[in-house]
Design a protein around this motif. Structure first.
Motif, mmCIF file in Angstrom:
data_model
loop_
_atom_site.group_PDB
_atom_site.id
_atom_site.type_symbol
_atom_site.label_atom_id
_atom_site.label_comp_id
_atom_site.label_asym_id
_atom_site.label_seq_id
_atom_site.Cartn_x
_atom_site.Cartn_y
_atom_site.Cartn_z
ATOM 1 N N PHE A 45 0.832 -1.201 0.000
ATOM 2 C CA PHE A 45 0.000 0.000 0.000
ATOM 3 C C PHE A 45 0.868 1.252 0.000
ATOM 4 C CE2 PHE A 45 -2.601 2.882 2.975
ATOM 5 C CZ PHE A 45 -3.256 3.525 1.937
ATOM 6 N N SER A 46 1.890 1.286 0.839
ATOM 7 C CA SER A 46 2.776 2.457 0.920
ATOM 8 C C SER A 46 3.484 2.715 -0.395
ATOM 9 C CB SER A 46 3.807 2.262 2.032
ATOM 10 O OG SER A 46 3.190 2.137 3.271
ATOM 11 N N ALA A 47 3.987 1.663 -1.007
ATOM 12 C CA ALA A 47 4.687 1.817 -2.290
ATOM 13 C C ALA A 47 3.754 2.377 -3.358
ATOM 14 C CB ALA A 47 5.284 0.477 -2.728
ATOM 15 N N ASP A 48 2.559 1.807 -3.451
ATOM 16 C CA ASP A 48 1.597 2.304 -4.441
ATOM 17 C C ASP A 48 1.170 3.733 -4.124
ATOM 18 O OD1 ASP A 48 1.728 -0.075 -5.828
ATOM 19 O OD2 ASP A 48 -0.222 -0.821 -5.133
ATOM 20 N N LEU A 49 1.004 4.041 -2.836
ATOM 21 C CA LEU A 49 0.563 5.376 -2.445
ATOM 22 C C LEU A 49 1.616 6.432 -2.762
ATOM 23 C CD1 LEU A 49 -1.693 7.061 -1.114
ATOM 24 C CD2 LEU A 49 -0.596 6.587 1.093
ATOM 25 N N VAL A 50 2.898 6.182 -2.487
ATOM 26 C CA VAL A 50 3.910 7.206 -2.782
ATOM 27 C C VAL A 50 4.083 7.395 -4.294
ATOM 28 C CG1 VAL A 50 5.150 7.056 -0.593
ATOM 29 C CG2 VAL A 50 5.916 5.672 -2.515
ATOM 30 N N ARG A 51 3.915 6.331 -5.067
ATOM 31 C CA ARG A 51 3.960 6.500 -6.534
ATOM 32 C C ARG A 51 2.764 7.329 -7.004
ATOM 33 N NH1 ARG A 51 6.084 0.925 -6.511
ATOM 34 N NH2 ARG A 51 3.936 0.204 -6.658
ATOM 35 N N ALA A 52 1.597 7.092 -6.424
ATOM 36 C CA ALA A 52 0.415 7.892 -6.772
ATOM 37 C C ALA A 52 0.589 9.337 -6.316
ATOM 38 C CB ALA A 52 -0.835 7.263 -6.153
ATOM 39 N N MET A 53 1.233 9.559 -5.174
ATOM 40 C CA MET A 53 1.509 10.914 -4.718
ATOM 41 C C MET A 53 2.423 11.631 -5.711
ATOM 42 S SD MET A 53 2.298 10.592 -0.665
ATOM 43 C CE MET A 53 1.125 9.975 0.506
ATOM 44 N N HIS A 54 3.410 10.923 -6.224
ATOM 45 C CA HIS A 54 4.310 11.507 -7.222
ATOM 46 C C HIS A 54 3.512 11.944 -8.454
ATOM 47 C CE1 HIS A 54 7.931 12.180 -9.557
ATOM 48 N NE2 HIS A 54 7.340 11.495 -10.528
ATOM 49 N N ARG A 55 2.607 11.076 -8.905
ATOM 50 C CA ARG A 55 1.769 11.420 -10.065
ATOM 51 C C ARG A 55 0.854 12.597 -9.747
ATOM 52 N NH1 ARG A 55 2.053 5.767 -10.460
ATOM 53 N NH2 ARG A 55 0.102 5.446 -9.349
ATOM 54 N N ALA A 56 0.512 12.784 -8.471
ATOM 55 C CA ALA A 56 -0.345 13.897 -8.052
ATOM 56 C C ALA A 56 0.459 15.175 -7.801
ATOM 57 C CB ALA A 56 -1.122 13.512 -6.792
ATOM 58 N N GLY A 57 1.768 15.122 -8.063
ATOM 59 C CA GLY A 57 2.594 16.318 -7.955
ATOM 60 C C GLY A 57 3.373 16.473 -6.663
ATOM 61 N N ALA A 127 -4.822 4.951 6.360
ATOM 62 C CA ALA A 127 -5.047 3.525 6.606
ATOM 63 C C ALA A 127 -5.767 2.934 5.404
ATOM 64 C CB ALA A 127 -5.877 3.313 7.860
ATOM 65 N N LEU A 128 -5.238 1.851 4.895
ATOM 66 C CA LEU A 128 -5.882 1.178 3.774
ATOM 67 C C LEU A 128 -7.268 0.688 4.190
ATOM 68 C CD1 LEU A 128 -5.857 -0.023 0.923
ATOM 69 C CD2 LEU A 128 -4.663 -2.009 1.883
ATOM 70 N N LEU A 129 -7.346 0.058 5.351
ATOM 71 C CA LEU A 129 -8.606 -0.470 5.867
ATOM 72 C C LEU A 129 -8.881 0.099 7.250
ATOM 73 C CD1 LEU A 129 -8.151 -4.236 4.935
ATOM 74 C CD2 LEU A 129 -9.377 -2.485 3.628
ATOM 75 N N ASP A 130 -10.144 0.336 7.537
ATOM 76 C CA ASP A 130 -10.543 0.863 8.841
ATOM 77 C C ASP A 130 -11.613 -0.035 9.436
ATOM 78 O OD1 ASP A 130 -10.840 2.499 11.054
ATOM 79 O OD2 ASP A 130 -12.071 3.977 10.016
ATOM 80 N N LYS A 131 -11.359 -0.499 10.682
ATOM 81 C CA LYS A 131 -12.322 -1.297 11.449
ATOM 82 C C LYS A 131 -12.660 -0.523 12.721
ATOM 83 C CE LYS A 131 -11.283 -6.122 10.308
ATOM 84 N NZ LYS A 131 -10.819 -7.411 10.907
ATOM 85 N N PRO A 132 -13.511 0.499 12.634
ATOM 86 C CA PRO A 132 -13.766 1.348 13.804
ATOM 87 C C PRO A 132 -14.439 0.617 14.971
ATOM 88 C CG PRO A 132 -15.248 1.907 12.012
ATOM 89 C CD PRO A 132 -14.245 0.933 11.454
ATOM 90 N N ASP A 133 -15.151 -0.458 14.704
ATOM 91 C CA ASP A 133 -15.817 -1.190 15.783
ATOM 92 C C ASP A 133 -14.831 -1.903 16.701
ATOM 93 O OD1 ASP A 133 -18.212 -0.335 14.772
ATOM 94 O OD2 ASP A 133 -18.673 -2.214 13.741
ATOM 95 N N HIS A 134 -13.572 -2.015 16.270
ATOM 96 C CA HIS A 134 -12.552 -2.711 17.064
ATOM 97 C C HIS A 134 -11.642 -1.746 17.820
ATOM 98 C CE1 HIS A 134 -12.897 -6.944 15.485
ATOM 99 N NE2 HIS A 134 -13.788 -6.276 14.787
ATOM 100 N N GLY A 155 -3.773 -10.431 1.767
ATOM 101 C CA GLY A 155 -3.465 -9.933 0.437
ATOM 102 C C GLY A 155 -3.057 -8.478 0.458
ATOM 103 N N TYR A 156 -2.473 -8.039 -0.653
ATOM 104 C CA TYR A 156 -2.038 -6.653 -0.809
ATOM 105 C C TYR A 156 -1.172 -6.222 0.376
ATOM 106 C CZ TYR A 156 -2.281 -1.911 -2.717
ATOM 107 O OH TYR A 156 -1.968 -0.688 -3.262
ATOM 108 N N GLY A 157 -0.310 -7.152 0.815
ATOM 109 C CA GLY A 157 0.631 -6.874 1.900
ATOM 110 C C GLY A 157 0.241 -7.478 3.234
ATOM 111 N N ALA A 163 1.827 -15.712 5.182
ATOM 112 C CA ALA A 163 1.419 -16.124 3.835
ATOM 113 C C ALA A 163 0.364 -15.162 3.290
ATOM 114 C CB ALA A 163 0.850 -17.543 3.869
ATOM 115 N N TRP A 164 0.242 -15.127 1.999
ATOM 116 C CA TRP A 164 -0.779 -14.417 1.211
ATOM 117 C C TRP A 164 -0.521 -12.926 1.049
ATOM 118 C CZ3 TRP A 164 -1.816 -18.810 -0.388
ATOM 119 C CH2 TRP A 164 -2.116 -19.869 0.449
ATOM 120 N N ARG A 165 0.624 -12.412 1.490
ATOM 121 C CA ARG A 165 0.926 -10.992 1.288
ATOM 122 C C ARG A 165 0.964 -10.628 -0.195
ATOM 123 N NH1 ARG A 165 2.741 -8.554 6.030
ATOM 124 N NH2 ARG A 165 3.770 -9.911 7.522
ATOM 125 N N GLN A 166 1.365 -11.577 -1.036
ATOM 126 C CA GLN A 166 1.601 -11.321 -2.454
ATOM 127 C C GLN A 166 0.328 -11.202 -3.287
ATOM 128 O OE1 GLN A 166 1.646 -14.284 -1.054
ATOM 129 N NE2 GLN A 166 0.746 -15.732 -2.479
#
Length: 187
Positions: A45-57, A127-134, A155-157, A163-166
């Motif tokens: 998520f962090s890697a994709d987010l910083v690349r998207a930030m770069h594209r956003a200027g 945060a990629l995912l939010d579980k406010p009830d927890h 998944g997705y990290g 296992a399953w990060r990939q």
């Protein structure tokens, strides 16, 4: 071992949401932006987010914190251990603290307070995912990818026993009694 994993958020939904988060962050006009990824689950998520930030200027710098609240067990504790800390000077900087899931809030509260004590100008949470009830402490994410149902996600990290990060999507592990309609992933 065979595990059934149903898709919760597919690759396209994730990519679209990450790009939108980067635009939201860009609109806040951060200064001397430092992105701090909380390891291990947030690395994709962090890697994709910083690349998207770069594209956003934006031109963010990147750092990492590796924190643990689990010890030898599988449930969180109140004790947070620093396994790897930020090395950069954070004094006077705007920081985006990035994590895979905001659940109890203990780890992110610890990290945010630590960065503020070291002189950060601001610390916002993505945060990629939010579980406010927890939630166990009063903290919220400034930028949220998705609201997460009360399911064990991988998944997705994010992992289950390392296992399953990939997986390129976010899925949830189907309990044995409900198995039958998702993707079967075996080792």
């Amino acid at each position: 071992m065979t595990v059934q994993i149903n898709t919760l958020f597919d690759e396209d939904a994730i990519a679209t949401r990450v790009a939108a988060l980067a635009e939201e962050i860009s609109q806040s006009k951060p200064e001397r932006l430092l992105v701090v990824a909380v390891l291990k689950g947030s690395f994709i998520f962090s890697a994709d987010l910083v690349r998207a930030m770069h594209r956003a200027g934006l031109k963010p710098e990147m750092e990492f914190m590796h924190l643990s609240s689990y010890g030898a067990g599988t449930t969180g504790s109140n004790e947070i251990k620093i396994l790897r800390d930020v090395e950069s000077d954070v004094n006077g900087r705007d920081i985006i603290l990035v994590d895979d899931i905001l659940e109890s809030g203990r780890t992110l509260t610890f990290a945010k307070e630590r960065l503020m004590e070291r002189g950060a100008k601001s610390v916002k949470i993505a945060a990629l995912l939010d579980k406010p009830d927890h939630r166990k402490v009063a903290i919220f994410a400034d930028y949220v990818g998705f609201a997460c149902p009360d399911k064990f996600v991988v998944g997705y990290g994010m992992d289950m026993g390392h296992a399953w990060r990939q997986l390129p999507f976010i899925g949830y592990v189907v309990p044995d009694e409900d198995a039958g309609n998702g993707e079967t992933v075996g080792d």
